[in-house]
Design a protein around this motif. Structure first.
Motif, PDB file in Angstrom:
ATOM      1  N   ARG A 141     -59.102   7.202   7.640  1.00  0.00           N
ATOM      2  CA  ARG A 141     -59.286   7.816   8.947  1.00  0.00           C
ATOM      3  C   ARG A 141     -58.201   8.871   9.164  1.00  0.00           C
ATOM      4  N   LEU A 142     -58.559   9.862   9.924  1.00  0.00           N
ATOM      5  CA  LEU A 142     -57.643  10.968  10.190  1.00  0.00           C
ATOM      6  C   LEU A 142     -56.388  10.432  10.874  1.00  0.00           C
ATOM      7  N   GLY A 143     -55.239  10.843  10.405  1.00  0.00           N
ATOM      8  CA  GLY A 143     -53.978  10.413  10.999  1.00  0.00           C
ATOM      9  C   GLY A 143     -53.446   9.104  10.439  1.00  0.00           C
ATOM     10  N   GLN A 144     -54.242   8.445   9.616  1.00  0.00           N
ATOM     11  CA  GLN A 144     -53.808   7.177   9.003  1.00  0.00           C
ATOM     12  C   GLN A 144     -52.566   7.399   8.129  1.00  0.00           C
ATOM     13  N   VAL A 145     -51.606   6.499   8.256  1.00  0.00           N
ATOM     14  CA  VAL A 145     -50.400   6.573   7.423  1.00  0.00           C
ATOM     15  C   VAL A 145     -50.378   5.360   6.506  1.00  0.00           C
ATOM     16  N   ILE A 146     -50.210   5.603   5.217  1.00  0.00           N
ATOM     17  CA  ILE A 146     -50.244   4.533   4.214  1.00  0.00           C
ATOM     18  C   ILE A 146     -48.877   4.419   3.539  1.00  0.00           C
ATOM     19  N   THR A 147     -48.301   3.226   3.572  1.00  0.00           N
ATOM     20  CA  THR A 147     -47.090   2.963   2.802  1.00  0.00           C
ATOM     21  C   THR A 147     -47.533   2.483   1.420  1.00  0.00           C
ATOM     22  N   HIS A 148     -47.154   3.197   0.394  1.00  0.00           N
ATOM     23  CA  HIS A 148     -47.622   2.854  -0.949  1.00  0.00           C
ATOM     24  C   HIS A 148     -46.749   1.776  -1.576  1.00  0.00           C
ATOM     25  N   ALA A 149     -47.346   1.042  -2.481  1.00  0.00           N
ATOM     26  CA  ALA A 149     -46.654  -0.088  -3.105  1.00  0.00           C
ATOM     27  C   ALA A 149     -45.708   0.351  -4.221  1.00  0.00           C
ATOM     28  N   THR A 150     -44.866  -0.595  -4.571  1.00  0.00           N
ATOM     29  CA  THR A 150     -44.009  -0.543  -5.750  1.00  0.00           C
ATOM     30  C   THR A 150     -42.978   0.581  -5.725  1.00  0.00           C
ATOM     31  N   PRO A 151     -41.911   0.351  -4.932  1.00  0.00           N
ATOM     32  CA  PRO A 151     -40.756   1.243  -5.034  1.00  0.00           C
ATOM     33  C   PRO A 151     -40.224   1.214  -6.470  1.00  0.00           C
ATOM     34  N   ARG A 152     -39.553   2.278  -6.869  1.00  0.00           N
ATOM     35  CA  ARG A 152     -39.220   2.427  -8.299  1.00  0.00           C
ATOM     36  C   ARG A 152     -37.828   3.017  -8.431  1.00  0.00           C
ATOM     37  N   THR A 153     -36.948   2.274  -9.067  1.00  0.00           N
ATOM     38  CA  THR A 153     -35.633   2.819  -9.371  1.00  0.00           C
ATOM     39  C   THR A 153     -35.750   3.668 -10.627  1.00  0.00           C
ATOM     40  N   VAL A 154     -35.426   4.939 -10.488  1.00  0.00           N
ATOM     41  CA  VAL A 154     -35.474   5.868 -11.621  1.00  0.00           C
ATOM     42  C   VAL A 154     -34.171   5.728 -12.399  1.00  0.00           C
ATOM     43  N   THR A 155     -34.263   5.646 -13.725  1.00  0.00           N
ATOM     44  CA  THR A 155     -33.059   5.402 -14.525  1.00  0.00           C
ATOM     45  C   THR A 155     -32.944   6.395 -15.679  1.00  0.00           C
ATOM     46  N   ALA A 156     -31.817   6.285 -16.366  1.00  0.00           N
ATOM     47  CA  ALA A 156     -31.621   7.073 -17.579  1.00  0.00           C
ATOM     48  C   ALA A 156     -32.708   6.774 -18.611  1.00  0.00           C
ATOM     49  N   GLY A 157     -33.271   5.581 -18.542  1.00  0.00           N
ATOM     50  CA  GLY A 157     -34.370   5.252 -19.455  1.00  0.00           C
ATOM     51  C   GLY A 157     -35.585   6.113 -19.197  1.00  0.00           C
ATOM     52  N   ASP A 158     -35.889   6.353 -17.936  1.00  0.00           N
ATOM     53  CA  ASP A 158     -37.017   7.219 -17.596  1.00  0.00           C
ATOM     54  C   ASP A 158     -36.756   8.654 -18.060  1.00  0.00           C
ATOM     55  N   VAL A 159     -35.523   9.082 -17.906  1.00  0.00           N
ATOM     56  CA  VAL A 159     -35.166  10.442 -18.323  1.00  0.00           C
ATOM     57  C   VAL A 159     -35.341  10.591 -19.841  1.00  0.00           C
ATOM     58  N   SER A 160     -34.909   9.595 -20.595  1.00  0.00           N
ATOM     59  CA  SER A 160     -35.067   9.655 -22.055  1.00  0.00           C
ATOM     60  C   SER A 160     -36.539   9.689 -22.448  1.00  0.00           C
ATOM     61  N   LEU A 161     -37.325   8.831 -21.800  1.00  0.00           N
ATOM     62  CA  LEU A 161     -38.752   8.837 -22.114  1.00  0.00           C
ATOM     63  C   LEU A 161     -39.377  10.181 -21.765  1.00  0.00           C
ATOM     64  N   TYR A 162     -38.970  10.760 -20.656  1.00  0.00           N
ATOM     65  CA  TYR A 162     -39.510  12.060 -20.269  1.00  0.00           C
ATOM     66  C   TYR A 162     -39.182  13.108 -21.347  1.00  0.00           C
ATOM     67  N   THR A 163     -37.974  13.057 -21.847  1.00  0.00           N
ATOM     68  CA  THR A 163     -37.598  13.975 -22.933  1.00  0.00           C
ATOM     69  C   THR A 163     -38.450  13.719 -24.172  1.00  0.00           C
ATOM     70  N   ALA A 164     -38.650  12.450 -24.509  1.00  0.00           N
ATOM     71  CA  ALA A 164     -39.439  12.110 -25.704  1.00  0.00           C
ATOM     72  C   ALA A 164     -40.903  12.505 -25.543  1.00  0.00           C
ATOM     73  N   LEU A 165     -41.391  12.482 -24.320  1.00  0.00           N
ATOM     74  CA  LEU A 165     -42.796  12.801 -24.096  1.00  0.00           C
ATOM     75  C   LEU A 165     -43.067  14.297 -24.089  1.00  0.00           C
ATOM     76  N   TYR A 166     -42.100  15.091 -23.621  1.00  0.00           N
ATOM     77  CA  TYR A 166     -42.357  16.529 -23.459  1.00  0.00           C
ATOM     78  C   TYR A 166     -41.383  17.419 -24.229  1.00  0.00           C
ATOM     79  N   GLY A 167     -40.230  16.892 -24.605  1.00  0.00           N
ATOM     80  CA  GLY A 167     -39.265  17.727 -25.327  1.00  0.00           C
ATOM     81  C   GLY A 167     -38.589  18.763 -24.460  1.00  0.00           C
ATOM     82  N   SER A 168     -38.508  18.487 -23.172  1.00  0.00           N
ATOM     83  CA  SER A 168     -37.909  19.457 -22.245  1.00  0.00           C
ATOM     84  C   SER A 168     -36.463  19.768 -22.626  1.00  0.00           C
ATOM     85  N   ARG A 169     -36.055  21.018 -22.434  1.00  0.00           N
ATOM     86  CA  ARG A 169     -34.733  21.442 -22.899  1.00  0.00           C
ATOM     87  C   ARG A 169     -33.888  22.169 -21.854  1.00  0.00           C
TER      88      ARG A 169
END
Lengths: 385, 385, 385
Positions: free
Chosen positions: B14-42
């Motif tokens: 419905r218009l104006g509905q606000v949804i709180t989404h599930a599963t807060p997520r602590t971002v870590t150095a592990g996520d950063v490493s995986l991101y590098t491994a997945l895309y090779g960003s430099r």
């Protein structure tokens, strides 16, 4: 103005040139986890902070080959983007431990240039003068196939000799090595340049290899946790060890690894272009093969926990996804390190083969390798005494 | 009581509905490493704590698109599990830097609903009014194929407009964006609802895009380490840059990425169901394509280190495993930011194509895209002045 | 001297033997990220430090099954390298939370040995006496196929019963479980040994399962962020839940996972050898299946955040790359924990199937399973009251 960098050609290098490579990289626990997931390495010193601290490290050090691959990756956009083949390594020494949180950067110096004046690359055959080929001018002649060729180019090439050094954020060198690569010329008609072939040691001296290993409290080294009771005195020159296990490589795995190292060499990633080339396949980065073979070597060398130096190495044949890697080792010699009673050094030859178990040690006869062999690496490992 | 959630249908919003989404997520150095491994960003700023601190960041910030993908992933179970197509993005702004250790959560507000009263999805053709399509009611008409269709449903659909915001644990908004998706109706016979189509900006104003970039110490920005000498003044509107490299995508890679973002959209993971569907294949998550193209764009845009806002974007065609992605960029305009002399903004169009190198810049002619084009993204990047 | 370890055979084990397993392992945020990327798990407690701290954990605890898989992996080189089949689990209890930074090690005690004196393994059929098979001597008879067979061996086998315990660096036990495996004999002519079959509980008592969960501040548990309003009182014995989603498994994924756990069982990695064997394929590690099914079960059990104990489990059939996993759960019973009003326990049966959605709950009839079923696991989950 051209913004994207197509990579350097042979003419772009000059003797004595020093190149600061892009993209410094903070190594983290995330990289260590990925390295474990990619290779399954089980050396206790690199796996456990608790084990490493007990024997004298600040924390579990980053695996030596993860350091090597990250430093190597930085050099690729400047050195080997237009390489036809990665011909050899020499005088590789690990100079300081690297811990998660350290930021690595790299510089390279051009120490030799050798034009292949009348040779075209179409099909090039490469011979190393031995597994510890020292990069003399005769390293190119007819025997086994080169492995980095990604098109049937008719352009002339040259060999570039590079000394690369990895640094931490404090400016301390953590790794130094020489490699030489065959690089395409941009312009076939360019005037020939001279031959400047550096003199390289065939062997890293035992005096030069202990710097990245702190003094160890040997009594705290728990052999049960390390996975083997066998130490320095249990290995004899001439001894051969079959590492038993085989590991099949998938495309996603080598791509994840090679991107983790921020290595941009196109031959590893671009099936669209590679599919039209000589092999029809993406080539697997040679450092991936070395890391795999090293991880397999745990089964037989569980206490040889630190690669202290690499004397020489050669990628004898290419590896492709779907292939299964096996490995065996030979003990070449045993050396004491000056002023150290905690650890000794084993000079080891690590041979990897594809799609062929190594119980009977596939090897070379003269210059002819068993067709299954893909890697022949000569290195120093430290092991508790 | 039904315990497992089948996802919301058009009637559930419905218009104006606000949804709180599930599963807060602590971002870590592990996520950063995986991101590098997945895309090779430099990009040096995101790769090196040392580099980032030198210029004024607390630490290396988490890649903007990793933040985007994580926030986006949280919205999927509530917003787009029953989506037929992800139609467009608008007004995306990065509002605060995110560092490893930060915990991200997300909320969404329904800001528009537009029933497709007499249209069934069987084969639906989707047209964007341009790469920065602003989501007006006419975004649906006949031209190119939609990309999220996972069955030949005859059920009616509607378009849901959502403003999603990502927060850190302190409650500070780090990212806000609007997207609109075509969602199935649960009950075809349900009475029609009105049209509430929001007015959306075609462009994020330069005044609105600097918040996630702290004031930089420009003198400390090392262009050699960053990989290019070219800054704000070196890019001119109209300039096109081929990013040269190609990257082949494997099933395991896009699945790892999409799960890393805790994105649960079934079309990316379930070959059993997808194999019976229209494409016979798993669809690759659009955010994976954006991250790949952005990583490729380093080669030509090495100093454009921060995505500050996304004006609009469109997934022109689907990508499947085995395809090779290439990319090119066009400089649309150059803007100064109010009160900032450290960085300027480049408005860039990032175009990705599959199985087609981009040296000749595959593009669109009127509303017809080159058939190889898969992504057309319009964004603001910050670059040192 | 033989340096590489071929794994233990049945004759190598003795009753009461205690084995210290190699390679202690510091678990890090990198492992947690990889676990998320491999399975897409979404339980808020394990995903968010902020959420976990609010309810009473020191930080987000490491996923229970990541702990299980790491401890299990350490036991493989000593216990199951020559296993024909992993027959069952019993009395598995999680005893203390594990956080990133903790170093895990493992020990095992041989608690039973049972020679299969006149049975050869060629084609062996395995029956469990139920999903909570307690390891009595009759666990072997004719019904469904074993799943770990990697060659058509004619050698005799025996069943080894092992109690394995995982410890953190402080020496605190974090996990204990029993498993029994069918192991090959080295020498078929070796004299038979006696039967020592341990008595094992069919069920972990509710008194024994809360130790790894600190007292929770229930008021701080945010059900919107957790993804569901349903708690202890909302689940009734006999209730069945379809977890809806399907996940296709790739070779690279299960290999990355199994190496992350430093599990060296060859059947998971070596296509060269497996290709010549019974299935012609690499077998996917059973722990990968459990982790996948558990992650899928979030959709329906979002608040059942902690696996406190495993009563029994059985890998009913093998999983191979390319297969798509679905799952459903049954609530078996609901139990209060002594002196705890914060959480209760649900005894759940988690059933996974391959290439078959579970809306109609594929199950077993007597001893015959639906041919799609691959896993039948009986465990205790904690859930807020």
């Amino acid at each position: 103005m051209i913004k994207s960098h197509p990579g350097n050609y042979f003419e772009d290098f000059r003797l004595g040139q020093v190149i600061t490579h892009a993209t410094p990289r903070t190594v983290t626990a995330g990289d260590v986890s990925l390295y474990t997931a990619l290779y399954g390495s089980r050396f206790a010193v690199q796996s456990s902070d608790h084990f490493a601290r007990a024997i004298g490290y600040r924390d579990a050090p980053v695996d030596d080959l993860l350091v090597f691959n990250i430093v190597f990756g930085k050099t690729v956009p400047d050195i080997s983007l237009n390489a036809v083949a990665n011909l050899g390594y020499a005088n590789c020494r690990f100079l300081a431990p690297v811990y998660p949180g350290d930021t690595l950067s790299a510089k390279s110096e051009i120490i030799g240039l050798n034009e292949n004046s009348n040779r075209k690359t179409g099909v090039v055959y490469v011979r190393s003068t031995g597994f510890n080929a020292a990069g003399t001018g005769d390293t190119l002649s007819a025997k086994s196939e080169i492995i980095g060729l990604n098109e049937n180019s008719n352009r002339k090439t040259g060999v570039v000799y590079v000394r690369s050094t990895g640094f931490n954020a404090a400016g301390t060198a953590v790794l130094e090595y020489v490699r030489w690569v065959m690089v395409r010329k941009r312009d076939e008609g360019a005037p020939p340049r001279g031959k400047d072939v550096p003199s390289l040691p065939k062997l890293v001296a035992p005096d030069d290899i202990g710097a990245a290993c702190p003094p160890l409290r040997g009594a705290a080294y728990d052999h049960a946790l390390a996975g083997s009771a066998q130490g320095f005195g249990d290995y004899a020159p001439g001894e051969r060890i079959d590492h038993v296990d085989g590991m099949t490589v998938e495309e996603a795995e080598h791509q994840l690894a090679t991107r983790l190292y921020q290595n941009t060499a196109r031959v590893h990633f671009d099936q669209f272009i590679q599919g039209k080339g000589r092999f029809g396949r993406r080539l697997i980065y040679g450092g991936h093969v070395i890391s795999l073979a090293r991880a397999l070597s745990f089964n037989g060398l569980a206490n040889a926990f630190h690669i202290a130096g690499i004397n020489g190495g050669r990628h004898v044949a290419p590896l492709f996804a779907g292939d299964t890697v096996f490995a065996w080792s030979e003990v070449i010699e045993r050396a004491e390190l000056p002023d150290r009673t905690d650890v000794g050094a084993l000079r080891l030859r690590l041979v990897a083969a594809k799609n062929r178990p190594c119980a009977d040690f596939p090897d070379k006869s003269g210059e002819d390798y068993d067709p299954a062999v893909i890697l022949d690496l000569d290195y120093w490992a430290l092991i508790p005494r």
